[in-house]
Design a protein around this motif. Sequence first.
Motif, PDB file in Angstrom:
ATOM      1  N   SER A   1       0.070   9.475   2.446  1.00  0.00           N
ATOM      2  CA  SER A   1      -1.144   9.656   3.247  1.00  0.00           C
ATOM      3  C   SER A   1      -1.239   8.602   4.344  1.00  0.00           C
ATOM      4  O   SER A   1      -1.668   8.902   5.468  1.00  0.00           O
ATOM      5  N   THR A   2      -0.822   7.378   4.046  1.00  0.00           N
ATOM      6  CA  THR A   2      -0.841   6.322   5.065  1.00  0.00           C
ATOM      7  C   THR A   2       0.156   6.653   6.176  1.00  0.00           C
ATOM      8  O   THR A   2      -0.123   6.429   7.359  1.00  0.00           O
TER       9      THR A   2
ATOM     10  N   GLU B   1      -0.330  10.098  13.146  1.00  0.00           N
ATOM     11  CA  GLU B   1      -1.393  10.689  13.967  1.00  0.00           C
ATOM     12  C   GLU B   1      -1.862   9.707  15.031  1.00  0.00           C
ATOM     13  O   GLU B   1      -2.035  10.056  16.196  1.00  0.00           O
ATOM     14  N   GLN B   2      -2.098   8.462  14.611  1.00  0.00           N
ATOM     15  CA  GLN B   2      -2.608   7.465  15.554  1.00  0.00           C
ATOM     16  C   GLN B   2      -1.560   7.054  16.583  1.00  0.00           C
ATOM     17  O   GLN B   2      -1.902   6.693  17.699  1.00  0.00           O
TER      18      GLN B   2
ATOM     19  N   GLU C   1      -3.867  -1.609  12.489  1.00  0.00           N
ATOM     20  CA  GLU C   1      -4.676  -1.079  11.384  1.00  0.00           C
ATOM     21  C   GLU C   1      -4.859  -2.116  10.280  1.00  0.00           C
ATOM     22  O   GLU C   1      -5.674  -1.925   9.392  1.00  0.00           O
TER      23      GLU C   1
ATOM     24  N   LYS D   1       1.073   9.640   7.183  1.00  0.00           N
ATOM     25  CA  LYS D   1       0.475  10.688   8.027  1.00  0.00           C
ATOM     26  C   LYS D   1      -0.524  10.089   9.003  1.00  0.00           C
ATOM     27  O   LYS D   1      -0.550  10.436  10.187  1.00  0.00           O
ATOM     28  N   ARG D   2      -1.375   9.189   8.504  1.00  0.00           N
ATOM     29  CA  ARG D   2      -2.396   8.558   9.343  1.00  0.00           C
ATOM     30  C   ARG D   2      -1.753   7.725  10.464  1.00  0.00           C
ATOM     31  O   ARG D   2      -2.188   7.772  11.618  1.00  0.00           O
TER      32      ARG D   2
END
Length: 124
Positions: free
Chosen positions: A28-29, A35-36, A63, A31-32
């Motif tokens: 999940s990290t 995206e950014q 981040e 993917k994030r």
Amino acid sequence: MARIFGIEIPNEKRIEASLPYIYGVGRSTAKRILEQAGVDADIRTGELSEEQLVKIAQVITSEGIIIEGDLRREKQTFMKRLQQINCNRGMRHRRGLPVRGQRTRTNARTRKGKKRTQGVVAKK
């Protein structure tokens, strides 16, 4: 192999599957982060340009995601603190037993190690 923060990640896999090779970055990290950074998740790691790799590294630092050595050190200090204050979790870490309430009468072999049978000495 592509390198991000000194960690080699596999070229033949999709970047979304390659990023979790970095300790502290999960699915999940990853993917994030992608995206950014504005990077397509389906691109193979070997096909990424140097700019895209730099963008990914910048997103990780901006981040505040703790990775690799820093994360390992932080986890180690938490564990040492638990051991120093002699709390139950710290004692179980010290003894190499399961920490989160699992049963130990049977199972728990991963944590306790290989079974060692106790020998009985007969009386004379």
